[in-house]
Design a protein around this motif. Structure first.
Motif, mmCIF file in Angstrom:
data_model
loop_
_atom_site.group_PDB
_atom_site.id
_atom_site.type_symbol
_atom_site.label_atom_id
_atom_site.label_comp_id
_atom_site.label_asym_id
_atom_site.label_seq_id
_atom_site.Cartn_x
_atom_site.Cartn_y
_atom_site.Cartn_z
ATOM 1 N N ARG A 3 50.304 -12.833 49.143
ATOM 2 C CA ARG A 3 50.790 -13.742 50.170
ATOM 3 C C ARG A 3 51.822 -14.713 49.635
ATOM 4 O O ARG A 3 52.286 -15.586 50.368
ATOM 5 C CB ARG A 3 49.623 -14.524 50.781
ATOM 6 C CG ARG A 3 48.644 -13.664 51.549
ATOM 7 C CD ARG A 3 47.606 -14.511 52.261
ATOM 8 N NE ARG A 3 48.199 -15.372 53.282
ATOM 9 C CZ ARG A 3 48.386 -16.683 53.162
ATOM 10 N NH1 ARG A 3 48.031 -17.313 52.039
ATOM 11 N NH2 ARG A 3 48.934 -17.386 54.121
ATOM 12 N N ALA A 4 52.183 -14.615 48.384
ATOM 13 C CA ALA A 4 53.182 -15.521 47.822
ATOM 14 C C ALA A 4 54.509 -15.324 48.531
ATOM 15 O O ALA A 4 54.967 -14.207 48.713
ATOM 16 C CB ALA A 4 53.350 -15.269 46.332
ATOM 17 N N ALA A 5 55.120 -16.421 48.981
ATOM 18 C CA ALA A 5 56.441 -16.320 49.586
ATOM 19 C C ALA A 5 57.419 -15.744 48.571
ATOM 20 O O ALA A 5 58.135 -14.798 48.842
ATOM 21 C CB ALA A 5 56.906 -17.686 50.071
ATOM 22 N N ILE A 6 57.434 -16.322 47.389
ATOM 23 C CA ILE A 6 58.282 -15.808 46.315
ATOM 24 C C ILE A 6 57.545 -16.024 44.995
ATOM 25 O O ILE A 6 57.111 -17.137 44.694
ATOM 26 C CB ILE A 6 59.651 -16.505 46.258
ATOM 27 C CG1 ILE A 6 60.431 -16.263 47.557
ATOM 28 C CG2 ILE A 6 60.465 -16.013 45.065
ATOM 29 C CD1 ILE A 6 61.779 -16.945 47.602
ATOM 30 N N ARG A 7 57.412 -14.952 44.220
ATOM 31 C CA ARG A 7 56.796 -15.036 42.896
ATOM 32 C C ARG A 7 57.829 -14.566 41.869
ATOM 33 O O ARG A 7 58.439 -13.501 42.042
ATOM 34 C CB ARG A 7 55.561 -14.141 42.828
ATOM 35 C CG ARG A 7 54.821 -14.205 41.486
ATOM 36 C CD ARG A 7 53.677 -13.203 41.461
ATOM 37 N NE ARG A 7 52.697 -13.481 42.504
ATOM 38 C CZ ARG A 7 51.679 -14.324 42.366
ATOM 39 N NH1 ARG A 7 51.495 -14.973 41.227
ATOM 40 N NH2 ARG A 7 50.841 -14.523 43.363
ATOM 41 N N VAL A 8 58.043 -15.366 40.826
ATOM 42 C CA VAL A 8 58.973 -14.981 39.765
ATOM 43 C C VAL A 8 58.203 -14.858 38.456
ATOM 44 O O VAL A 8 57.275 -15.636 38.188
ATOM 45 C CB VAL A 8 60.132 -15.989 39.619
ATOM 46 C CG1 VAL A 8 61.024 -15.966 40.835
ATOM 47 C CG2 VAL A 8 59.622 -17.405 39.378
ATOM 48 N N ASP A 9 58.583 -13.865 37.662
ATOM 49 C CA ASP A 9 57.886 -13.613 36.400
ATOM 50 C C ASP A 9 58.896 -13.351 35.297
ATOM 51 O O ASP A 9 59.649 -12.375 35.351
ATOM 52 C CB ASP A 9 56.954 -12.409 36.553
ATOM 53 C CG ASP A 9 56.116 -12.165 35.300
ATOM 54 O OD1 ASP A 9 55.724 -13.142 34.641
ATOM 55 O OD2 ASP A 9 55.878 -10.984 34.984
ATOM 56 N N GLU A 23 63.202 -16.962 31.245
ATOM 57 C CA GLU A 23 61.769 -16.731 31.441
ATOM 58 C C GLU A 23 61.124 -17.747 32.391
ATOM 59 O O GLU A 23 60.128 -18.391 32.060
ATOM 60 C CB GLU A 23 61.045 -16.713 30.089
ATOM 61 C CG GLU A 23 61.519 -15.556 29.209
ATOM 62 C CD GLU A 23 60.635 -15.350 27.996
ATOM 63 O OE1 GLU A 23 59.907 -16.289 27.629
ATOM 64 O OE2 GLU A 23 60.667 -14.244 27.428
ATOM 65 N N VAL A 24 61.735 -17.861 33.569
ATOM 66 C CA VAL A 24 61.161 -18.721 34.604
ATOM 67 C C VAL A 24 60.010 -17.971 35.278
ATOM 68 O O VAL A 24 60.195 -16.878 35.808
ATOM 69 C CB VAL A 24 62.220 -19.113 35.645
ATOM 70 C CG1 VAL A 24 61.586 -19.904 36.790
ATOM 71 C CG2 VAL A 24 63.341 -19.910 34.983
ATOM 72 N N THR A 25 58.842 -18.558 35.271
ATOM 73 C CA THR A 25 57.653 -17.928 35.843
ATOM 74 C C THR A 25 56.928 -18.923 36.732
ATOM 75 O O THR A 25 56.699 -20.072 36.335
ATOM 76 C CB THR A 25 56.694 -17.448 34.733
ATOM 77 O OG1 THR A 25 57.335 -16.417 33.971
ATOM 78 C CG2 THR A 25 55.408 -16.888 35.326
ATOM 79 N N GLY A 26 56.581 -18.491 37.944
ATOM 80 C CA GLY A 26 55.846 -19.352 38.850
ATOM 81 C C GLY A 26 55.851 -18.797 40.262
ATOM 82 O O GLY A 26 56.383 -17.714 40.522
ATOM 83 N N VAL A 27 55.281 -19.567 41.204
ATOM 84 C CA VAL A 27 55.114 -19.111 42.581
ATOM 85 C C VAL A 27 55.522 -20.207 43.557
ATOM 86 O O VAL A 27 55.106 -21.356 43.417
ATOM 87 C CB VAL A 27 53.649 -18.708 42.858
ATOM 88 C CG1 VAL A 27 53.462 -18.292 44.321
ATOM 89 C CG2 VAL A 27 53.212 -17.588 41.925
ATOM 90 N N PHE A 28 56.345 -19.839 44.539
ATOM 91 C CA PHE A 28 56.608 -20.683 45.693
ATOM 92 C C PHE A 28 55.638 -20.232 46.782
ATOM 93 O O PHE A 28 55.808 -19.175 47.380
ATOM 94 C CB PHE A 28 58.057 -20.524 46.174
ATOM 95 C CG PHE A 28 59.092 -20.926 45.164
ATOM 96 C CD1 PHE A 28 59.490 -22.250 45.042
ATOM 97 C CD2 PHE A 28 59.687 -19.973 44.344
ATOM 98 C CE1 PHE A 28 60.457 -22.626 44.118
ATOM 99 C CE2 PHE A 28 60.652 -20.332 43.420
ATOM 100 C CZ PHE A 28 61.041 -21.669 43.307
ATOM 101 N N GLU A 29 54.611 -21.019 47.029
ATOM 102 C CA GLU A 29 53.556 -20.615 47.955
ATOM 103 C C GLU A 29 54.045 -20.624 49.402
ATOM 104 O O GLU A 29 54.968 -21.362 49.757
ATOM 105 C CB GLU A 29 52.350 -21.541 47.815
ATOM 106 C CG GLU A 29 51.667 -21.495 46.461
ATOM 107 C CD GLU A 29 50.879 -20.208 46.238
ATOM 108 O OE1 GLU A 29 50.751 -19.433 47.203
ATOM 109 O OE2 GLU A 29 50.402 -20.007 45.107
ATOM 110 N N PRO A 30 53.413 -19.813 50.260
ATOM 111 C CA PRO A 30 53.785 -19.817 51.685
ATOM 112 C C PRO A 30 53.615 -21.205 52.294
ATOM 113 O O PRO A 30 52.610 -21.879 52.063
ATOM 114 C CB PRO A 30 52.795 -18.823 52.304
ATOM 115 C CG PRO A 30 52.334 -17.971 51.175
ATOM 116 C CD PRO A 30 52.343 -18.848 49.971
ATOM 117 N N SER A 60 61.312 -10.379 36.972
ATOM 118 C CA SER A 60 61.119 -9.889 38.335
ATOM 119 C C SER A 60 61.065 -11.021 39.349
ATOM 120 O O SER A 60 60.701 -12.151 39.035
ATOM 121 C CB SER A 60 59.822 -9.073 38.429
ATOM 122 O OG SER A 60 58.688 -9.898 38.194
ATOM 123 N N VAL A 61 61.478 -10.670 40.576
ATOM 124 C CA VAL A 61 61.342 -11.530 41.751
ATOM 125 C C VAL A 61 60.577 -10.725 42.792
ATOM 126 O O VAL A 61 61.040 -9.674 43.222
ATOM 127 C CB VAL A 61 62.700 -11.955 42.324
ATOM 128 C CG1 VAL A 61 62.502 -12.775 43.599
ATOM 129 C CG2 VAL A 61 63.505 -12.735 41.303
#
Length: 246
Positions: A3-9, A23-30, A60-61
């Motif tokens: 359900r993550a709006a956008i997840r970057v790894d 190496e930006v990693t994290g989640v923009f939640e819905p 990845s995005v």
């Protein structure tokens, strides 16, 4: 289901041999409202372009359940050519392309949506004005009206308030808060820490790398801001090209 709006790894971008973000990693939640802050030239706009798939990346995005037509993107105003001879109505109606297609005609419903969007941003009755005749603030209102017509689930804004008057900032901030109430995900590059603290509950502090990502109160501390400045100053700039990374 993710359900993550956008997840970057481990998202990284380089211009030639010069690394811009690493190496930006994290989640923009819905439904989250997230500011991206950091020193000038530290990769903030580069990150947005990477999220939008505009530049080559490693890592990845993952858009989760969101698809590209459901992302509304507002680039920096300096990147938009205002000399093209179109009216305010034409510019706003470009937001309806996902509904009508590239060559489709605008329906009565679309016309009503365009006029309502212009009213919402304070430009009612200006449909026939050429965009080249508008002030900076008026043009930014037009771009927000276009996003309203697009009706996207995720809105990405790159420095939306640069060179804009305080009244326009206030009015457009109300649009952003409305998007939040609607459950949309908003990501915005901003420089004004006071504005971030008053409007954006989440912040990503970026200085080529993630310095901190979480609640704005926890992220925008003096210690983190000092780390961001030190990282930007010590970043290995190997080409003139990287000096122009936003």
């Amino acid at each position: 289901m993710n359900r993550a709006a956008i997840r970057v790894d481990k998202l990284s971008v380089s211009y030639g041999t010069a690394p811009a973000i690493r190496e930006v990693t994290g989640v923009f939640e819905p439904g989250s409202l997230t500011a991206i802050a950091g020193p000038n030239g530290a990769g903030k706009s580069t990150l947005l372009k990477a999220l939008m798939g505009e530049i080559a990346t490693t890592g990845s995005v993952d858009l989760g359940v969101v698809r590209a037509p459901d992302i509304g993107y507002l680039p920096q105003a300096s990147a938009i050519d205002r000399s093209f001879p179109i009216t305010v109505a034409d510019a706003v109606c470009l937001g309806a392309w996902k509904h009508i297609g590239v060559f489709g005609g605008l329906s009565m419903k679309g016309t009503v949506a365009m006029r309502q969007a212009l009213q919402d941003v304070g430009l009612a009755g200006m449909e026939s004005r050429p965009i080249s005749d508008l002030s900076v603030g008026q043009f930014q209102r037009v771009l927000f009206a276009r996003l309203l017509v697009q009706d996207a689930r995720v809105i990405v804004l790159d420095e939306p308030f640069t060179a804009v008057d305080s009244r326009t900032i206030h009015d457009l901030t109300q649009i952003i808060l409305r998007w939040k109430q609607d459950g949309r995900t908003v990501i915005a590059v901003l420089h004004d820490f006071d504005q971030i603290r008053s409007t954006f509950p989440q912040t990503l502090l970026l200085s080529h790398r993630v310095v901190a990502w979480g609640s704005t109160e926890d992220v925008l501390t003096e210690n983190n801001l000092s780390k961001a400045r030190a990282l930007a100053e010590g970043w290995d700039v190997s080409t003139d090209q990287e000096r122009r990374v936003a």
